[in-house]
Design an enzyme around this catalytic site. Structure first.
Site, PDB file in Angstrom:
ATOM      1  N   ASP A 165       0.867  -1.174   0.000  1.00 18.88           N
ATOM      2  CA  ASP A 165       0.000   0.000   0.000  1.00 18.88           C
ATOM      3  C   ASP A 165       0.906   1.228   0.000  1.00 18.88           C
ATOM      4  OD1 ASP A 165      -2.133   1.703  -0.071  1.00 18.88           O
ATOM      5  OD2 ASP A 165      -3.182   0.851   1.636  1.00 18.88           O
TER       6      ASP A 165
HETATM    7  C1  BGC Z   1      -4.977   3.340   0.125  1.00 21.66           C
HETATM    8  C2  BGC Z   1      -5.127   2.333  -0.990  1.00 21.66           C
HETATM    9  C3  BGC Z   1      -4.992   3.029  -2.313  1.00 21.66           C
HETATM   10  C4  BGC Z   1      -3.641   3.684  -2.367  1.00 21.66           C
HETATM   11  C5  BGC Z   1      -3.341   4.354  -3.686  1.00 21.66           C
HETATM   12  C6  BGC Z   1      -3.725   4.172  -0.030  1.00 21.66           C
HETATM   13  O1  BGC Z   1      -3.701   5.233   0.859  1.00 21.66           O
HETATM   14  O2  BGC Z   1      -4.983   2.672   1.365  1.00 21.66           O
HETATM   15  O3  BGC Z   1      -6.357   1.666  -0.875  1.00 21.66           O
HETATM   16  O4  BGC Z   1      -5.196   2.132  -3.362  1.00 21.66           O
HETATM   17  O5  BGC Z   1      -3.579   4.662  -1.346  1.00 21.66           O
HETATM   18  O6  BGC Z   1      -4.043   5.513  -3.866  1.00 21.66           O
END
Ligand code: BGC
Length: 734
Positions: free
Chosen positions: A284
């Protein structure tokens, strides 16, 4: 197009090479790559400069990233959208790097791209897998026309905690429903063939356990049992993997003392081992680096090492692999193999997406109009929670509309609206213009509305509430559009109080005091707590969630009966925050009640029951269930029931099958959803509905993760319209 020199040699143009299996083509590319280039494939950056404009002068941070891109140090990017931007960056990757390996472009296409469908939790409320699949399909068609080929969806985190703002992004509390929806979304995004330029690679997230954040606070550590992991958290991942999801994302959270991004046992044992996932695992955002903040890794180098060991292929925005990958690989042959394997999986995905054959494959299409799909999904997502008979609104009734969300064109889009234009939703007021009278009430929020910022609520100013109700005093029915703005749920937006805001409560109280019939249309990214006086005073309550771009006309059509009330709750609605976490499928406890004395499992100040149970939702007609028969079948059992439409309108109901087990040697939920079917009936007509219950659906995993078949004890099958109602059949296993 001119591919980088080596890729040009490695992919001896088109036809002949394309007939070679992907694995062989990947091998031939890997063979030409330096260690630095292998590491580069594992690095993912956020869209870091406006690629169609000039390079910003004097910005060292951007310059360093551009330099990394040009030396083959970036394998994928996120948050770059628009064909021109995508083309410009792709041109650099293809023409200015030694290998010329194309980038892939990821984005959070969570509930639509520029046209927004209802938030995922709302879509789950449709219990309509075809509609959900079609909604993901529509999002893919729109996003791919803008150069995107990878979505960070679906989120398949099970959660029982509506304080956690991200429940808006999931399918609710139930692993069976969540698994079916995970499959539908994966199939919708990916279609039959990933290389079709209208499909997106899907990403199951967040692996694993993120939805169990302690006390519902986002990014918090988690604490759950092995039973919960194996029987609630993992099943939707497994279903999504089986449906062919190309990628999976790590969770931010930690469990059992280990952040998910570093959890080798979970990844190698469950995801890559038992589930057989051989696609790309992406961290993530910054979750590799955050392992130091967790207190788990000593520093960024150590974090990179641990993430590599835990099978994480792509480093999203931690810069850990790019900085330390080469050094780690030189020092440790195992890390070297890990990096090569990560690059192998990433290149495989690139071949499967077709960008190795045509880097601009996703840049050519005309954008489709997916508003009809968004409308359809919005119609099917709202849930009718109460109806004294005022709905559907009869023709000729004078309807007054007010409430801070009635004319809202932004907050009703929902939280994940990375690419939607501001103010682009059709509001309820717009949809009913010329038919109902709309008067503005006091605003719900004040000041800035932004994805990254806290929303500031209007705490005190109730003046416009009085003005609105006075202006609407001659109307027969008042429709109040109240609830949450889209920026009150979603990532980083946990709440301790799930009540309707004070200024909106003022409006509701005063509207009730007029003595008119009041219909509440509640917009929300989660279950809220409606106090008894709010529930009791309303003539009807329609849960609208955040319905997206076409929500206005969809809701108007449900309220007026042009379309039926369709949705059923995918999450339990608590009576009070103190009951949370609350779900329909808990264990019985050793002291179920009620009992006359206090020594049973309960609260002294609140009932154990929910305000609205899982699976609940009213129709504009009524249904009667009778004659449940459960018979043995080749796979297990078949449950059949007769459902009759006892009302005066055609309508549909979701027939739900729950099972309970007792005496098989480990706890089992008091009931667990194992099947459902929607059935549409004309008034006065009836039909027999059959739902299969395969024996394997009763298998449960124990605390060691072993499958335990159901072989002994009592089996209870309940078939009905929601989790707290139905006909019951019981049998004794030998
Ligand atoms: C979130 C993810 C997301 C990623 C990219 C993160 O902060 O937890 O779910 O896909 O950002 O934007």
């Amino acid at each position: 197009m001119r591919f980088g020199t080596f890729l040009f040699l490695a992919l001896p143009l088109a036809a002949a090479a394309q007939t070679k299996p992907v694995a062989a083509r990947v091998d031939s590319v890997l063979a030409l790559m330096t260690l630095e280039e292998l590491v580069g494939q594992t690095n993912q950056y956020n869209g870091f400069w406006n690629a169609t404009g000039p390079m910003p002068a004097g910005n060292e941070w951007v310059a360093a990233r551009v330099a990394a891109l040009k030396r083959g140090g970036v394998g994928s990017v996120l948050n770059v959208a628009g064909v021109d931007e995508v083309r410009a960056l792709q041109k650099v990757a293809v023409e200015e790097t030694r290998m010329g390996i194309p980038l892939i472009f990821g984005l959070d296409v969570i509930h639509g791209y520029q046209t927004l469908t209802p938030i995922p939790l709302a879509e789950a409320a449709s219990w309509d897998l075809e509609a959900i699949k079609n909604s993901a399909r529509a999002a893919a068609r729109e996003a791919t026309a803008d150069g995107i080929n990878w979505t960070f969806a679906p989120m398949v985190d099970i959660s029982r905690d509506p304080r956690w703002g991200r429940v808006m992004e999931g399918a609710g509390e139930d692993p069976f429903l969540g698994s079916r929806i995970a499959e539908a979304r994966v199939r919708g995004f990916q279609g039959a063939n990933l290389s079709d330029p209208t499909t997106l690679a899907a990403c199951l997230k967040h692996f694993a356990g993120y939805g169990f954040a302690v006390a519902g606070r986002d990014y918090h550590t988690t604490d759950y049992s092995a039973h919960t992991l194996y029987n609630w958290i993992l099943p939707p991942f497994e279903a999504g993997v089986k449906a062919g999801a190309a990628t999976v994302m790590n969770a931010f959270s930690a469990a059992n003392g280990i952040p998910a991004t570093g959890d080798s046992a979970l990844v190698w044992g469950e995801l890559r081992g038992r589930m057989g996932f051989d696609g790309v695992l992406v961290s993530d955002w910054g979750s590799i680096g955050e392992m130091t903040a967790h207190g788990y890794a000593a520093d960024l180098r150590d974090a990179a090492d641990r993430a590599l060991a835990a099978g994480c292929d792509i480093d999203m925005e931690s810069d850990a692999y790019l900085r330390y990958g080469v050094e780690l690989a030189r020092r440790n042959p195992t890390d070297s193999v890990r990096i090569r394997e990560a690059a192998r999986r990433i290149l495989t995905l690139k071949f499967e997406l077709g960008v190795m054959d045509d880097p601009y494959r996703y840049c050519g299409a005309t954008k489709p109009d997916v508003r009809p799909d968004a409308y359809e999904m919005a119609v099917k997502s709202s849930v009718l929670l109460k109806n004294s008979g005022v709905l559907p609104l009869a023709a000729g009734v004078h309807v007054g509309l007010t409430g801070p969300l009635a004319a809202e064109k932004n907050g009703v889009l929902g939280n994940w609206r990375v690419s939607a234009k501001d103010q682009s939703a059709q509001s309820l007021a717009e949809a009913v213009a010329g038919q109902w009278t709309y008067v503005a009430s006091s605003p719900h929020s004040v000041g800035q509305e932004a994805f990254h910022a806290e929303l500031t609520l209007n705490q005190t100013d109730t003046r416009a509430n009085d003005v609105a109700l006075k202006a609407l005093r001659k109307h027969d029915v008042l429709v109040l559009a109240v609830g949450e703005h889209g920026n009150e749920s979603g990532e980083g937006r946990s709440r301790t109080s799930l009540r309707i805001s004070a200024v909106q409560q003022d409006l509701i109280r005063k509207a009730y005091a007029t003595g008119k019939q009041v219909v509440l249309v509640v917009y929300a990214g989660r279950p809220l707590v409606l106090e008894p006086w709010i529930r009791d005073g309303a003539a009807a309550i329609l849960w609208a969630w955040q319905p997206g771009t076409m929500g206005g006309s969809a809701l108007a059509d449900v309220l007026t009966g042009r379309r039926e009330a369709y949705g059923r709750l995918p999450m339990t609605f608590p009576r009070s925050e103190g009951q949370i976490p609350l779900s329909y499928d808990g264990y019985s406890t050793g002291r179920p009640g009620p009992k006359p004395e206090v020594f049973w499992s309960h609260y002294t100040d609140e009932s154990n029951t929910p305000a609205y149970p899982f699976g609940f939702g009213l129709s504009y007609t009524s249904f009667e269930y009778r004659d449940l028969v459960v018979t043995p079948s080749a796979q297990g059992w078949t449950a059949s029931v007769t459902v009759r439409n006892t009302g005066t309108r055609a309508g549909s109901d979701v027939v739900q099958l729950y099972v309970g087990r007792q005496g098989n040697g480990q706890l089992y939920p008091v009931k667990a959803l194992k099947g459902f079917k929607r059935l549409t009936l004309e008034p006065g007509s009836e039909a027999r509905v059959s739902i299969e219950l395969p024996l394997e659906a009763l298998t449960q995993r124990d605390g060691q993760g072993r499958n335990v078949l159901f072989a002994h004890g009592t089996l209870t099958v309940t078939v009905g319209p929601h989790s707290q109602d139905g006909l019951t059949w019981t049998t004794q296993m030998p």
